[in-house]
Scaffold this motif. Structure first.
Motif, short mmCIF file in Angstrom:
data_model
loop_
_atom_site.label_atom_id
_atom_site.label_comp_id
_atom_site.label_asym_id
_atom_site.label_seq_id
_atom_site.Cartn_x
_atom_site.Cartn_y
_atom_site.Cartn_z
N LEU A 33 0.83 -1.21 0.00
CA LEU A 33 0.00 0.00 0.00
C LEU A 33 0.87 1.25 0.00
CD1 LEU A 33 -2.94 1.12 0.18
CD2 LEU A 33 -2.58 1.25 2.65
N ASP A 34 1.93 1.24 0.79
CA ASP A 34 2.83 2.40 0.83
C ASP A 34 3.43 2.68 -0.54
OD1 ASP A 34 2.37 2.93 3.49
OD2 ASP A 34 4.19 1.91 4.21
N ARG A 35 3.71 1.63 -1.29
CA ARG A 35 4.29 1.81 -2.63
C ARG A 35 3.26 2.42 -3.59
NH1 ARG A 35 6.76 -3.91 -4.05
NH2 ARG A 35 7.64 -2.81 -5.86
N ILE A 36 2.00 2.05 -3.43
CA ILE A 36 0.95 2.66 -4.26
C ILE A 36 0.78 4.13 -3.89
CG2 ILE A 36 -1.47 2.55 -4.96
CD1 ILE A 36 -1.43 -0.43 -4.11
N VAL A 37 0.80 4.42 -2.59
CA VAL A 37 0.73 5.81 -2.14
C VAL A 37 1.89 6.61 -2.72
CG1 VAL A 37 0.86 7.35 -0.13
CG2 VAL A 37 -0.51 5.26 -0.01
#
Length: 246
Positions: free
Chosen positions: A104-108
């Protein structure tokens, strides 16, 4: 227009695609269209689709997961280049797709880097492929986090980009009600070439060509120009804002 935007931050379109082929079939026309308009078009593939989305590869003798990943990556990179888009891969697995906190952090991070005017992704409820649901939910959650002023102060929050859901394979079962029919006639040749890059799912090329023709007929029937031949269908998540009823 593209040249005029070269010296400044270009407006951006970002696609969150569950598998490495989804963006081609469902949004390839939109990506080619906006690339031609000078937008910074980016694709984030959450998985390579190496297990469930690679039928053609698994018919080959000696196929392995790593070979399937490499094949799907090569196909998707060729398709993205044909459409004029940049592409990245998170390799989070498929069937099932599992998006952990790090994912999720990578998508953010991708959202904050792109600062998109619009996000494209899957529908919320696809009973045939729950990976698509996971991608939808991750897109909305990442959008929320990417807007937070207190998240990662080394990057800038995004605004409020519209989220457009692209058409699922069986829309009637997914509650898909399109409120936008996008004319992709001028760039359909590029979409067709991009689809033809996806050898592991070559059986879908004609299906999505025919679907585009049907949506094109509907676009004309709904007031579009008679020159429209090919169209893609989208459904907005959020209301549009304006000062007129039309």
């Amino acid at each position: 227009m593209a040249a005029a935007m070269a010296d400044e931050k270009r407006p951006s379109v970002l696609v969150v695609s569950a598998h490495s082929g989804d963006f081609v079939w469902r949004a390839g026309g939109a990506l080619a269209l906006y690339a031609e308009r000078g937008y910074d078009v980016r694709i984030v593939c959450l998985s390579y689709g190496e297990r469930g989305e690679s039928q053609g590869l698994w018919r080959q003798e000696g196929m392995t997961l790593e070979k399937a990943k490499a094949g799907r990556r090569s196909e998707a990179e060729a398709a993205a280049a044909t459409l004029g888009a940049a592409i990245s891969f998170l390799d989070l697995g498929d069937y099932p797709l599992r998006i952990d906190d790090a994912g999720l952090d990578r998508i953010v991070g991708a959202m904050r880097s792109a600062q998109p005017e619009v996000l494209l992704t899957h529908v919320a409820n696809d009973p045939y492929n729950r990976d698509h649901d996971a991608a939808h939910e991750a897109t909305l959650l990442a959008r929320q986090v990417a807007q937070a002023a207190g998240h990662d102060r080394s990057t800038s929050p995004i605004g409020a980009p519209q989220v457009l859901q692209f058409e699922p394979h069986q829309p009637e079962q997914c509650g898909f009600g399109p409120d936008l029919l996008l004319d992709i006639t001028p760039v359909f040749d590029r979409k067709r070439k991009a689809m033809e890059c996806m050898g592991a799912q070559s059986h879908l090329v004609q299906y999505y060509t025919d679907l585009g023709l049907r949506r094109g007929v509907q676009a004309v029937r709904n007031g579009g120009a008679r020159s429209i031949v090919q169209a893609e269908a989208y459904q907005r998540v959020f209301p549009i804002v304006g000062d007129v009823l039309l």
